[in-house]
Write an enzyme that holds these catalytic residues in place. Structure first.
Site, mmCIF file in Angstrom:
data_model
loop_
_atom_site.group_PDB
_atom_site.id
_atom_site.type_symbol
_atom_site.label_atom_id
_atom_site.label_comp_id
_atom_site.label_asym_id
_atom_site.label_seq_id
_atom_site.Cartn_x
_atom_site.Cartn_y
_atom_site.Cartn_z
ATOM 1 N N VAL A 13 -4.241 70.578 30.413
ATOM 2 C CA VAL A 13 -5.173 71.263 31.322
ATOM 3 C C VAL A 13 -4.847 70.947 32.781
ATOM 4 O O VAL A 13 -4.805 71.843 33.635
ATOM 5 C CB VAL A 13 -6.633 70.884 30.984
ATOM 6 C CG1 VAL A 13 -7.595 71.513 31.981
ATOM 7 C CG2 VAL A 13 -6.979 71.314 29.560
ATOM 8 N N ALA A 18 -4.367 61.173 38.775
ATOM 9 C CA ALA A 18 -4.338 59.870 38.092
ATOM 10 C C ALA A 18 -3.968 60.074 36.629
ATOM 11 O O ALA A 18 -4.508 60.974 35.967
ATOM 12 C CB ALA A 18 -5.706 59.201 38.191
ATOM 13 N N ARG A 38 -1.953 57.832 32.957
ATOM 14 C CA ARG A 38 -1.567 56.510 32.439
ATOM 15 C C ARG A 38 -0.085 56.272 32.663
ATOM 16 O O ARG A 38 0.341 55.216 33.077
ATOM 17 C CB ARG A 38 -1.887 56.422 30.939
ATOM 18 C CG ARG A 38 -3.344 56.164 30.653
ATOM 19 C CD ARG A 38 -3.617 56.148 29.179
ATOM 20 N NE ARG A 38 -3.328 57.445 28.562
ATOM 21 C CZ ARG A 38 -3.972 57.941 27.519
ATOM 22 N NH1 ARG A 38 -4.946 57.251 26.955
ATOM 23 N NH2 ARG A 38 -3.665 59.103 27.014
ATOM 24 N N LYS A 78 -15.816 68.713 27.348
ATOM 25 C CA LYS A 78 -17.090 69.127 26.721
ATOM 26 C C LYS A 78 -17.778 67.993 26.003
ATOM 27 O O LYS A 78 -19.017 67.931 25.942
ATOM 28 C CB LYS A 78 -16.891 70.308 25.772
ATOM 29 C CG LYS A 78 -15.786 70.141 24.756
ATOM 30 C CD LYS A 78 -14.510 70.680 25.300
ATOM 31 C CE LYS A 78 -13.349 70.332 24.403
ATOM 32 N NZ LYS A 78 -12.256 71.270 24.539
ATOM 33 N N GLU A 100 -17.264 75.084 33.506
ATOM 34 C CA GLU A 100 -16.881 76.355 32.861
ATOM 35 C C GLU A 100 -15.742 76.163 31.856
ATOM 36 O O GLU A 100 -15.754 76.725 30.764
ATOM 37 C CB GLU A 100 -16.454 77.366 33.940
ATOM 38 C CG GLU A 100 -16.058 78.735 33.436
ATOM 39 C CD GLU A 100 -17.231 79.510 32.855
ATOM 40 O OE1 GLU A 100 -17.294 79.575 31.611
ATOM 41 O OE2 GLU A 100 -18.057 80.049 33.615
ATOM 42 N N VAL A 160 -15.989 75.137 27.866
ATOM 43 C CA VAL A 160 -16.405 76.010 26.751
ATOM 44 C C VAL A 160 -15.498 77.243 26.691
ATOM 45 O O VAL A 160 -15.366 77.980 27.661
ATOM 46 C CB VAL A 160 -17.871 76.477 26.915
ATOM 47 C CG1 VAL A 160 -18.282 77.349 25.732
ATOM 48 C CG2 VAL A 160 -18.806 75.297 27.048
ATOM 49 N N GLY A 212 -0.564 72.176 22.314
ATOM 50 C CA GLY A 212 -1.520 71.630 23.281
ATOM 51 C C GLY A 212 -2.937 72.146 23.090
ATOM 52 O O GLY A 212 -3.787 71.975 23.964
ATOM 53 N N LYS A 263 -19.444 72.391 22.386
ATOM 54 C CA LYS A 263 -19.498 73.632 23.179
ATOM 55 C C LYS A 263 -20.807 74.391 22.939
ATOM 56 O O LYS A 263 -21.385 74.964 23.868
ATOM 57 C CB LYS A 263 -18.299 74.517 22.816
ATOM 58 C CG LYS A 263 -16.978 73.916 23.269
ATOM 59 C CD LYS A 263 -15.812 74.607 22.591
ATOM 60 C CE LYS A 263 -14.483 74.076 23.079
ATOM 61 N NZ LYS A 263 -13.366 74.485 22.217
ATOM 62 N N GLY A 316 -5.494 76.131 25.716
ATOM 63 C CA GLY A 316 -4.167 76.288 26.321
ATOM 64 C C GLY A 316 -4.208 75.968 27.799
ATOM 65 O O GLY A 316 -5.266 75.976 28.431
HETATM 66 P P1 NDP Z 1 -3.827 65.870 27.407
HETATM 67 O O1 NDP Z 1 -3.752 64.751 26.437
HETATM 68 O O2 NDP Z 1 -2.782 66.896 27.393
HETATM 69 O O3 NDP Z 1 -3.870 65.245 28.879
HETATM 70 C C1 NDP Z 1 -4.681 64.149 29.228
HETATM 71 C C2 NDP Z 1 -4.262 63.645 30.582
HETATM 72 O O4 NDP Z 1 -5.171 62.623 30.990
HETATM 73 C C3 NDP Z 1 -2.866 63.037 30.605
HETATM 74 O O5 NDP Z 1 -2.251 63.278 31.847
HETATM 75 C C4 NDP Z 1 -3.164 61.545 30.433
HETATM 76 O O6 NDP Z 1 -2.179 60.731 31.023
HETATM 77 C C5 NDP Z 1 -4.449 61.426 31.220
HETATM 78 N N1 NDP Z 1 -5.260 60.302 30.757
HETATM 79 C C6 NDP Z 1 -5.849 60.173 29.554
HETATM 80 N N2 NDP Z 1 -6.519 59.000 29.491
HETATM 81 C C7 NDP Z 1 -6.336 58.404 30.682
HETATM 82 C C8 NDP Z 1 -6.771 57.164 31.231
HETATM 83 N N3 NDP Z 1 -7.509 56.309 30.546
HETATM 84 N N4 NDP Z 1 -6.402 56.873 32.505
HETATM 85 C C9 NDP Z 1 -5.632 57.724 33.211
HETATM 86 N N5 NDP Z 1 -5.194 58.913 32.744
HETATM 87 C C10 NDP Z 1 -5.534 59.235 31.492
HETATM 88 O O7 NDP Z 1 -5.271 66.488 27.240
HETATM 89 P P2 NDP Z 1 -5.719 67.990 27.551
HETATM 90 O O8 NDP Z 1 -5.238 68.405 28.868
HETATM 91 O O9 NDP Z 1 -5.435 68.829 26.384
HETATM 92 O O10 NDP Z 1 -7.314 67.813 27.573
HETATM 93 C C11 NDP Z 1 -7.990 67.238 28.666
HETATM 94 C C12 NDP Z 1 -9.466 67.558 28.576
HETATM 95 O O11 NDP Z 1 -9.634 68.970 28.623
HETATM 96 C C13 NDP Z 1 -10.157 67.109 27.286
HETATM 97 O O12 NDP Z 1 -11.467 66.724 27.588
HETATM 98 C C14 NDP Z 1 -10.173 68.381 26.438
HETATM 99 O O13 NDP Z 1 -11.243 68.376 25.526
HETATM 100 C C15 NDP Z 1 -10.377 69.425 27.487
HETATM 101 N N6 NDP Z 1 -9.911 70.756 27.142
HETATM 102 C C16 NDP Z 1 -8.659 70.952 26.640
HETATM 103 C C17 NDP Z 1 -8.197 72.213 26.371
HETATM 104 C C18 NDP Z 1 -6.829 72.482 25.841
HETATM 105 O O14 NDP Z 1 -6.508 73.640 25.550
HETATM 106 N N7 NDP Z 1 -5.981 71.486 25.706
HETATM 107 C C19 NDP Z 1 -9.059 73.389 26.600
HETATM 108 C C20 NDP Z 1 -10.372 73.083 27.147
HETATM 109 C C21 NDP Z 1 -10.760 71.813 27.400
HETATM 110 P P3 NDP Z 1 -0.877 60.285 30.204
HETATM 111 O O15 NDP Z 1 -0.193 61.544 29.754
HETATM 112 O O16 NDP Z 1 -0.099 59.527 31.212
HETATM 113 O O17 NDP Z 1 -1.374 59.472 29.046
HETATM 114 N N1 HSE Z 2 -9.333 71.768 21.150
HETATM 115 C C1 HSE Z 2 -10.038 72.821 21.762
HETATM 116 C C2 HSE Z 2 -9.858 74.096 20.953
HETATM 117 C C3 HSE Z 2 -9.531 73.026 23.148
HETATM 118 O O1 HSE Z 2 -8.924 74.156 20.161
HETATM 119 O O2 HSE Z 2 -10.670 75.008 21.097
HETATM 120 C C4 HSE Z 2 -10.306 74.068 23.932
HETATM 121 O O3 HSE Z 2 -11.605 73.636 24.191
#
Ligand code: NDP
Ligand code: HSE
Length: 440
Positions: free
Chosen positions: A14, A43, A45, A104, A128, A131, A186, A204, A301
């Site tokens: 995201v 930020a 890890r 969420k 936004e 969900v 992803g 959601k 996505g």
């Molecule tokens: P990813 O695992 O792809 O990315 C997470 C990011 O957060 C990475 O850059 C990770 O860093 C960083 N991170 C995680 N924990 C820490 C920490 N403790 N300290 C610092 N950085 C941290 O997750 P997504 O992008 O898929 O999802 C992110 C959020 O968005 C979640 O809440 C998810 O539910 C929500 N979401 C996701 C969707 C999707 O399609 N993927 C759609 C809608 C919502 P590093 O890589 O260095 O570990």
């Molecule tokens: N894991 C969630 C899904 C990401 O597949 O719908 C989007 O919120």
């Protein structure tokens, strides 16, 4: 005007979507908001992995420094999980920063307190993107349908789960195989049991119900069943009966109270929701005045979710310095950013065409017609010659036959020329019919 600085917590699926959209569409977004919006810091890890993306963003592993940074105006959280995300968002609000989150799980469980604290501090909490990925469902519920008493809503609100069910139904693939692909794309949560056991959908639904009915976020009240017990046999038996199995979130207002439930559901296969496949999500919202309305789009996505998150950023930026009556410009763009664009004439449109000819049933007609299209560089994607009419049975040279052509994408001026030439042939005996084809 001074740029708006964004601090991004997380630069994964995201976070990268957000950064890429803000970079690629910077000019268009500035025309809407009147301000440059720049992701200055992120930020993560694993600093090396994030820096290798070469997004021109200052990357740190010190998340706290980001949410207390006086140069940052808005914190966007795309990190996921409870902690440290919750502590960081609280700290950001304490530091009077607007917060926007895709998380969420966090909003459904801790949203009531976060929203109260943000109100006290005079900043926004926006969610936004939490969900249904790219579908602006929160805005639709909160603004577009504001005149209505919402009676119920029901939707496919987990992209991973819908991807799994669709691939099982359409291609007979196994549950485990499709889940692994959803993870690679992803779509899935860090803990994919959230997707397959319905917990993500319950988060959601909690958020939508709160916005639809004006009630506190009530995650503990959601009845939750996932898709992990659905077998290929169930999918096949349901299909034999004329149904699709979909995982639905349903929120219904009744005299006695509110039903909040997520579970697999048989839906008649002709219903729109039954035809929502893959990672797509769709939600039907029923308002007392408007009746049923449908919202459809990618449910997960990188850039679909980024689209919703950036829309929240734009909303917050518009509220930062616009006068209250003109927070959203009337035409969506700042008045001084509205510029005329050339409007094309019909001959310059591009479309594919269905063309029907009524031709004399004589040798060589098809070749002549194809030749005309070929000379003009119009590709023919399909050609269909139907049975000749009854005159052919008695050997009449007046027997006619319908010929149907489907063209590729073509400039309309060229199709006009082709039709004029075809129409002029002695063998074409009726006006040529043409209908545009849009694959949408
Ligand atoms: P990813 O695992 O792809 O990315 C997470 C990011 O957060 C990475 O850059 C990770 O860093 C960083 N991170 C995680 N924990 C820490 C920490 N403790 N300290 C610092 N950085 C941290 O997750 P997504 O992008 O898929 O999802 C992110 C959020 O968005 C979640 O809440 C998810 O539910 C929500 N979401 C996701 C969707 C999707 O399609 N993927 C759609 C809608 C919502 P590093 O890589 O260095 O570990
Ligand atoms: N894991 C969630 C899904 C990401 O597949 O719908 C989007 O919120």
């Amino acid at each position: 005007m001074k740029p708006v600085n964004i601090g991004l917590l997380g630069l994964g699926t995201v976070g990268q979507g957000v950064a890429n959209i803000l970079i690629r569409n910077a000019d268009e977004i500035k025309r809407r908001t009147g301000r440059d919006i720049i992701v200055t810091r992120a930020a993560v890890r694993n600093q090396g992995k994030a820096e290798a993306l070469e997004l021109g963003i200052d990357v740190t592993t010190d998340s706290q420094s980001l949410v207390t940074d006086p140069n940052i105006d808005i914190i966007c959280e795309a990190m996921g999980g409870d902690e440290p995300a919750l502590t960081l968002l609280n700290l950001a609000i304490d530091n009077k920063k607007h917060v926007i989150t895709a998380n969420k799980a966090l909003i459904a469980v801790h949203g009531n307190d976060l929203i109260d604290k943000a109100r006290e501090q005079g900043v926004s909490v926006a969610f936004e993107s939490s969900v249904a990925g790219g579908i602006p469902i929160i805005k639709a519920l909160r603004e577009g349908l504001a005149a209505n008493r919402i009676e119920w809503l029901a939707g496919i609100i987990n992209g991973t789960g819908n991807f799994i069910l669709s691939e099982m139904a359409e291609k007979g693939r196994s549950f485990e195989d499709v889940l692994a692909e959803a993870q690679a794309l992803g779509y899935a949560e860090a803990d994919p049991t959230f997707d397959v056991e319905g917990i993500d959908a319950a988060h959601k639904l909690t958020i939508m119900a709160s916005v639809a009915f004006g009630m506190p976020l009530s995650f503990n009240g959601v009845y939750t069943e996932g898709i992990s017990k659905i077998s290929r046999e169930d999918v096949e038996f349901a299909a034999e009966l004329g149904y699709c199995i979909k995982h639905l979130g349903v929120a219904r207002r009744r005299d006695e109270g509110i039903e909040l439930r997520v579970h697999p559901t048989l839906i008649p296969e002709k219903r729109l929701l039954a035809n929502v496949n893959g990672v797509m999500n769709a939600i039907v919202v029923h308002g007392d005045a408007v009746g049923p309305t449908l919202y459809y789009g990618a449910g997960a996505g990188s850039e679909p979710t980024g689209s919703s998150l950036v829309a929240d950023i734009i909303d917050v930026v518009r509220g930062m310095d616009a006068d209250p009556m003109h927070r959203v410009p009337t035409l969506g763009f700042q008045p001084d950013a509205i510029a005329p664009l050339p409007i094309l004439k019909a001959a310059d449109y591009r479309a594919a065409f269905y063309i029907r000819l009524q031709a004399l049933d004589q040798p060589g007609v098809m070749a002549t017609v194809s030749g005309i299209f070929g000379e003009l560089g119009i590709s023919i994607e399909a050609i269909l010659q139907k049975e000749p009419d009854a005159a052919a049975l008695v050997g009449s040279d007046k027997a006619t036959v319908p010929i149907i052509l489907l063209t590729g994408l073509v400039q309309e001026g060229l199709i006009d020329q082709a039709i004029a030439k075809v129409q002029a042939l002695d063998t074409i005996i009726e006006p040529v019919t043409r209908i545009r084809v849009e694959t949408l």
